[in-house]
Design an enzyme around this catalytic site. Structure first.
Site, short mmCIF file in Angstrom:
data_model
loop_
_atom_site.label_atom_id
_atom_site.label_comp_id
_atom_site.label_asym_id
_atom_site.label_seq_id
_atom_site.Cartn_x
_atom_site.Cartn_y
_atom_site.Cartn_z
N HIS A 1 -23.93 29.45 123.31
CA HIS A 1 -25.25 29.10 122.77
C HIS A 1 -25.88 28.07 123.69
O HIS A 1 -25.20 27.31 124.38
CB HIS A 1 -25.03 28.51 121.37
CG HIS A 1 -26.28 28.26 120.58
ND1 HIS A 1 -27.10 27.16 120.81
CD2 HIS A 1 -26.84 28.93 119.53
CE1 HIS A 1 -28.09 27.17 119.94
NE2 HIS A 1 -27.97 28.24 119.17
N ASP B 1 -17.29 24.39 120.37
CA ASP B 1 -18.44 24.59 119.48
C ASP B 1 -17.96 25.42 118.30
O ASP B 1 -17.72 26.62 118.42
CB ASP B 1 -19.55 25.31 120.25
CG ASP B 1 -20.72 25.74 119.37
OD1 ASP B 1 -20.67 25.51 118.14
OD2 ASP B 1 -21.69 26.31 119.92
N GLN C 1 -19.96 28.63 114.39
CA GLN C 1 -19.81 29.93 113.74
C GLN C 1 -18.40 30.17 113.20
O GLN C 1 -18.16 31.19 112.55
CB GLN C 1 -20.18 31.05 114.72
CG GLN C 1 -21.62 30.99 115.22
CD GLN C 1 -22.64 31.21 114.12
OE1 GLN C 1 -22.35 31.79 113.08
NE2 GLN C 1 -23.85 30.73 114.33
N LYS D 1 -24.74 25.74 108.20
CA LYS D 1 -24.11 27.05 108.27
C LYS D 1 -22.91 27.14 107.32
O LYS D 1 -22.37 28.22 107.10
CB LYS D 1 -23.67 27.35 109.71
CG LYS D 1 -24.83 27.40 110.70
CD LYS D 1 -24.35 27.73 112.09
CE LYS D 1 -25.43 27.53 113.14
NZ LYS D 1 -26.60 28.42 112.97
N CYS E 1 -30.71 32.19 121.14
CA CYS E 1 -30.35 30.99 121.93
C CYS E 1 -29.18 31.27 122.84
O CYS E 1 -28.26 30.46 122.99
CB CYS E 1 -30.05 29.81 121.01
SG CYS E 1 -31.47 29.24 120.07
#
Length: 411
Positions: A128, A205, A208, A231, A369
């Site tokens: 991302h 990261d 997700q 999220k 993104c």
């Protein structure tokens, strides 16, 4: 309003906990397939934010009156809940606005003071922008370079090629746990182990991954792990950076102001202990109260149950989409989260998404993104349907039926 799901298998009851999912769009029942963008909020989260503002609203760590104490207890309680959820220490969690801020904190407080010409940062093709741009900015200022690990035809990292990039000049490896476009689940535990053997610091990261699967940060073995609250069924403007204690102790503050200090004189300032020295100013208190409620909700549901449910929906949706003539799915990793990026021959992604919205189906279209990944596939944009445990198999069928309908309109 339900404070938590009744059982891990009563999916209709669980879905009823999310008020927004009952609404209509353009006169049709909403089918929300954009949870990779932001998750919907259960009633318990909405109620917790409302309750804070109605009965407990005050600033944190400043006032000794009752409201101030209640607000501080609720805010720090959210930190403790997050720590337990991810199996880390609470004093190693910096509360912030989300993954973007968290990765910038690592970039400016850890990387910027350390990197120099000749050093390198390794990223992957599937990152991302939040895990690309901060490193570019730091590289420009330090003279460091960026190396990129590539992916195979299935959208998986080429691990042999990645490890070959981890040469002595590499000081940092930063990669996504789960791709927001491909759904690929990277073997971050193995990757971090290999980086650690070479003395390379790792940043993950987790945007997700955290909402959709059990995440044990301690077991992963990384140096930094970032995640976003909205999220995870929590409010927007929330998230955190986990970092090893030794890094937090050595890193200078990223932003200065109140709360992150012990003493301020014009001659100099004594900073607060981590993690508070990185939390300048008044935080999103109500948001973190809501995120604490979201963690309670997800913990009650059980992340193994959530992941199993989403895998069922992923299999169903993939099988049905594979039957649609001219449809191409991007990303077929052996281990994959419930994200499907796709294009239909002869139809622009934005046109598909716009017409699906008229059918009540909310998907995302665009570059997500992830411009470098779009360039890799040679496309300007894709459509993305992303599922959460509150979706249903009936919605999968309705989504594919709507897709067939709009495809005929665009033919």
């Amino acid at each position: 309003m339900n404070a938590s799901p009744a059982t891990a298998t009563d999916w209709a009851r669980i879905r009823a906990d999310f008020p927004l999912l009952a609404r209509e769009v353009h006169g049709k029942p909403l089918i929300y397939l954009d949870s990779a963008n932001t998750a919907q909020k259960p009633a318990s989260v909405i109620a917790s934010v409302d309750d804070f503002y109605r009965w407990h609203n005050a600033n944190v760590s400043r006032a000794v009156h009752t409201l101030g104490t209640e607000a501080t207890d609720a805010y720090e309680g959210a930190r403790r809940k997050l720590a337990a959820f991810f199996n880390v220490r609470a004093d190693e969690l910096v509360l912030c606005s989300g993954t973007t801020f968290a990765l910038n904190l690592v970039a400016y407080s850890w990387a910027l003071p350390r990197l120099q010409p000749g050093d390198a940062i390794v990223l992957t093709r599937m990152e991302h922008h939040a895990n690309i741009v901060p490193w570019q900015l730091v590289a420009e200022r330090t003279g460091a370079t960026i190396k990129v690990a590539d992916i195979n035809a299935a959208g998986e990292l080429d691990l042999d090629a990645l490890y070959a990039l981890l040469t002595p000049d590499v000081k940092l490896l930063s990669l996504t746990h789960v791709s927001n476009v491909l759904g690929t689940v990277n073997p971050v535990r193995e990757i971090c182990r290999e980086a650690r053997k070479r003395g390379i610091v790792t940043a993950i990261d987790g945007s997700q991954a955290a909402p959709h699967r059990p995440v044990d940060i301690a077991a992963i073995g990384c140096d930094f792990y970032a995640f976003t609250g909205h999220k995870m069924c929590g409010p927007t403007g929330t998230g955190a950076l986990w970092a090893r204690r030794e890094h937090l102790a050595a890193m200078p503050p990223f932003i200065g102001g109140g709360e992150m200090i012990k003493e301020v004189r014009f001659e100099g300032t004594v900073f607060n202990d981590p993690p508070h020295k990185f939390e300048a100013g008044t935080p999103n208190i109500a948001g973190f109260v809501g995120l604490g409620a979201a963690v309670d909700y997800l913990s009650s549901l059980g992340m193994h149950n959530a992941e199993a449910r989403e895998q069922e929906l992923l299999r169903h949706a993939t099988e049905e989409l594979d039957k649609v003539e001219g449809l191409r799915i991007f990303g077929r990793a052996a281990e994959k989260a419930a994200v499907i990026s796709f294009l239909v021959e002869g139809a622009h992604a934005h046109d598909l998404a716009t017409l699906l919205d008229l059918e009540g189906v909310a998907i995302r279209s665009g570059h997500h993104c992830a411009h470098p990944l779009m360039h890799h596939f040679g496309v300007p944009a894709t459509c993305r349907a992303s599922f959460a445990f509150y979706n249903t198999h009936e919605e999968v069928e309705a989504f594919v039926a709507a897709l067939r309908k709009v495809r005929r309109l665009l033919a």
